[in-house]
Structures are given as structure tokens and as C-alpha cells.
Design an enzyme around this catalytic site. Structure first.
Site, PDB file in Angstrom:
ATOM      1  N   ASN A  13       0.870  -1.180   0.000  1.00 24.40           N
ATOM      2  CA  ASN A  13       0.000   0.000   0.000  1.00 24.40           C
ATOM      3  C   ASN A  13       0.906   1.230   0.000  1.00 24.40           C
ATOM      4  O   ASN A  13       1.457   1.585   1.038  1.00 24.40           O
ATOM      5  CB  ASN A  13      -0.907  -0.022   1.243  1.00 24.40           C
ATOM      6  N   LYS A  15       0.127   4.285  -0.370  1.00 27.93           N
ATOM      7  CA  LYS A  15      -0.508   5.516   0.142  1.00 27.93           C
ATOM      8  C   LYS A  15      -0.199   6.671  -0.817  1.00 27.93           C
ATOM      9  O   LYS A  15      -0.067   6.444  -2.014  1.00 27.93           O
ATOM     10  CB  LYS A  15      -0.050   5.797   1.574  1.00 27.93           C
ATOM     11  N   HIS A  99      -9.487   1.133   4.721  1.00 26.79           N
ATOM     12  CA  HIS A  99      -8.214   1.304   5.445  1.00 26.79           C
ATOM     13  C   HIS A  99      -8.452   2.245   6.623  1.00 26.79           C
ATOM     14  O   HIS A  99      -9.245   3.184   6.532  1.00 26.79           O
ATOM     15  CB  HIS A  99      -7.157   1.875   4.494  1.00 26.79           C
ATOM     16  N   GLU A 101      -6.855   4.651   7.704  1.00 26.98           N
ATOM     17  CA  GLU A 101      -6.653   6.081   7.379  1.00 26.98           C
ATOM     18  C   GLU A 101      -7.885   6.657   6.692  1.00 26.98           C
ATOM     19  O   GLU A 101      -8.221   7.828   6.887  1.00 26.98           O
ATOM     20  CB  GLU A 101      -5.389   6.248   6.517  1.00 26.98           C
ATOM     21  N   GLU A 171      -5.602  -5.237  10.455  1.00 29.20           N
ATOM     22  CA  GLU A 171      -4.622  -4.164  10.639  1.00 29.20           C
ATOM     23  C   GLU A 171      -4.881  -3.435  11.956  1.00 29.20           C
ATOM     24  O   GLU A 171      -5.672  -2.477  11.994  1.00 29.20           O
ATOM     25  CB  GLU A 171      -4.723  -3.170   9.489  1.00 29.20           C
ATOM     26  N   GLY A 177       2.302   1.988  10.673  1.00 27.40           N
ATOM     27  CA  GLY A 177       3.249   3.095  10.527  1.00 27.40           C
ATOM     28  C   GLY A 177       3.937   3.480  11.830  1.00 27.40           C
ATOM     29  O   GLY A 177       4.562   4.534  11.908  1.00 27.40           O
ATOM     30  N   SER A 217       3.257  -2.526  10.246  1.00 24.38           N
ATOM     31  CA  SER A 217       4.713  -2.565  10.412  1.00 24.38           C
ATOM     32  C   SER A 217       5.320  -3.932  10.095  1.00 24.38           C
ATOM     33  O   SER A 217       6.284  -4.349  10.742  1.00 24.38           O
ATOM     34  CB  SER A 217       5.112  -2.093  11.814  1.00 24.38           C
TER      35      SER A 217
HETATM   36  C1  PEP Z   1      -0.872   0.015   6.070  1.00 31.21           C
HETATM   37  O1  PEP Z   1      -0.953   1.223   5.953  1.00 31.21           O
HETATM   38  O2  PEP Z   1      -1.739  -0.730   5.604  1.00 31.21           O
HETATM   39  C2  PEP Z   1       0.279  -0.526   6.783  1.00 31.21           C
HETATM   40  C3  PEP Z   1       0.250  -1.760   7.191  1.00 31.21           C
HETATM   41  O3  PEP Z   1       1.342   0.351   6.989  1.00 31.21           O
HETATM   42  P1  PEP Z   1       2.750  -0.011   7.672  1.00 31.21           P
HETATM   43  O4  PEP Z   1       3.227  -1.305   7.054  1.00 31.21           O
HETATM   44  O5  PEP Z   1       3.627   1.142   7.327  1.00 31.21           O
HETATM   45  O6  PEP Z   1       2.509  -0.149   9.123  1.00 31.21           O
END
Ligand code: PEP
Length: 257
Positions: A13, A15, A99, A101, A171, A177, A217
């Protein structure tokens, strides 16, 4: 992973990152590294504007292109939005829906997520539906209840013949992040819960066949352990999907026969 029953999917992803020229250089390099992997599906969910270029660069390899959002209506006066049909027409295969976000910054609700799931499925796209709890919700002990509710809401009205197209991504918001990863046990526990929720609605055969990813992460160091869990069928990767060596290492951890 349980390759006997379901596909392992590693999805990046991006973003709101990478201009078209940065994206092109990145994808050419990624294609050279993982363009031919056999035992897992690799997806790059790029910004809308990079989709046509990504499709051109990746057309003769196995890396699929995904989008990061879709509008729930087919067409009409929705300035700035993109429909599922438009994405399908460009050769997009997957679309991330719900997501955290989008839920947090754009007010997306479970009901809207469900409408987007239907729009994507009707256009022949595979939704990657994100669910997961905040730190406060985990500390309050309501993770299971919340995730179960999110999964049920996303699936409302989805028929048995279409549900197999859906991928879920667990998630935990506190891991996105932040550099904090759920332990392999925590990730597996909630992926298992998602599968149990699907089982109750659609039965064991379908639940067994659905890909459930972990996201939060995931990186080159922790991917192997997370992916070794029986109910973790892949990853949705943010930060580490922006660097070819890191993303390649995660794909290689998943690409086990
Ligand atoms: C995400 O935004 O779906 C995500 C898992 O980000 P990160 O791997 O940076 O934590």
C-alpha cells in the site's frame, strides 16, 4: 499460511507516495526482483494517477495492480471520485477498502465500507477489506467484538458466490506506521477470529478458502514469523513496500512452496 486451501497475497500500500517517474523506476526494479514468483500473489496498490503506467510496466509479469480506494456509486456527480468500473477498465485487480486512514481521516463508516465492497465486487474487482482496533479499543478489551462487527458489516448482503473474491486484512491501528508490530500470536488470533466469523455466515469450506492478511509494520525482519502462522495468509504492507529490497524480502518470505 496454509497454501493447501488459499492463496498467500502480499500487497503493498503505497498511500500518497511516489510521482509517476519515481513509481516507474521502482516498478521496473521490483519486476526484476519478484516479477516471476510462483507461490504467492504480489500486488502493488498505487495512487490512482500511477495506475495506467503501472499496468504498462507490469503487463508481462505476475505482479498485479491494485487501487487504494473506490467510490461506492457506479457513476455520476461525485467530483474527484473514481468508480470501480473505471478501475476495472484499467486492468486493476484489487482495491483496498476501509483502510484505517480512510476511516479516520475521511469518515468512512462500516456501512460505507459495505457499499464499496458491493461496488467493487459488482465490477469484478477483489476488495482487500481492512479491519482492526485502536490501542484504546485493545486496552478496553473490545478487540474481538469490534473486529467481528467490522467483518459482519463489510459482508452484509454479499452472496456466497462472490464472497471468495474478498481478502481481509487485519490491521491493528496501533501497529500501522508506528514500527510496533502485533506479535505473531496476536496477529494469528485475530486472523483466526475473522475466519471464524466468516465460517459462521458462509460455512467451513468458504472460510477455509479466504485469504486473511496481517498489516501493521510488517518488514523484512518480522515477515517470516508472521507468515508462518496458520491463519495469516499474507501481508498488507505500507512503509516497507516503498523500498524494493524490503518489499522483495517480504515477498520471498511468503514465496515458499
Ligand atoms: C498500512 O498502511 O496498511 C500498513 C500496514 O502500513 P505499515 O506497514 O507502514 O505499518
Amino acid at each position: 499460511m496454509n497454501r493447501r486451501y488459499r492463496k498467500t497475497i502480499i500487497a503493498g500500500n503505497w498511500k500518497m507516495n511516489k510521482t509517476a517517474s519515481e513509481a516507474k523506476a521502482f516498478l521496473e526494479e521490483l519486476k526484476a526482483q519478484v516479477g516471476r514468483v510462483k507461490w504467492c500473489e504480489v500486488v502493488v496498490c498505487v495512487p490512482f494517477v500511477n495506475i495506467p503506467m503501472a499496468r504498462r510496466v507490469l503487463k508481462d509479469c505476475r505482479i498485479a495492480v491494485g487501487a487504494q480506494n473506490v467510490h461506492h456509486e457506479q457513476s455520476g456527480a461525485y467530483t474527484g471520485e473514481v468508480s470501480a468500473e473505471m478501475l476495472k477498465d484499467l486492468g486493476v485487480k484489487y482495491v483496498i477498502i476501509g483502510h484505517s486512514e480512510r476511516r479516520q481521516y475521511f469518515g468512512e463508516t462500516d456501512a460505507l465500507v459495505n457499499r464499496k465492497v458491493h461496488a467493487a465486487l459488482n465490477a469484478g474487482l477483489r476488495p482487500i477489506v481492512c479491519v482492526g482496533e485502536s490501542l484504546e479499543q485493545r486496552e478496553a478489551g473490545i478487540t474481538n467484538e469490534l473486529v467481528t462487527m467490522q467483518v459482519k458489516a463489510a459482508l452484509a448482503g454479499v452472496t456466497v458466490d462472490k464472497v471468495r473474491q474478498i481478502v481481509f486484512a487485519y490491521e491493528p491501528i496501533w501497529a500501522i506506521g508506528t514500527g510496533k508490530t502485533a506479535t505473531a500470536e496476536q496477529a494469528n488470533e485475530i486472523c483466526e477470529l475473522i475466519r471464524a466469523t466468516i465460517r459462521k455466515i458462509y460455512g467451513a469450506r468458504i472460510a477455509r478458502a479466504i485469504t486473511i492478511q496481517y498489516g501493521g509494520s510488517m518488514n523484512a525482519k518480522n515477515a517470516f514469523e508472521l507468515l508462518a502462522q496458520p491463519d495469516v495468509d499474507g501481508g498488507l504492507i505500507g512503509g516497507a513496500s516503498l523500498k524494493v529490497p524490503d518489499f522483495t524480502a517480504i515477498v520471498n518470505a511468503a514465496n515458499q512452496e
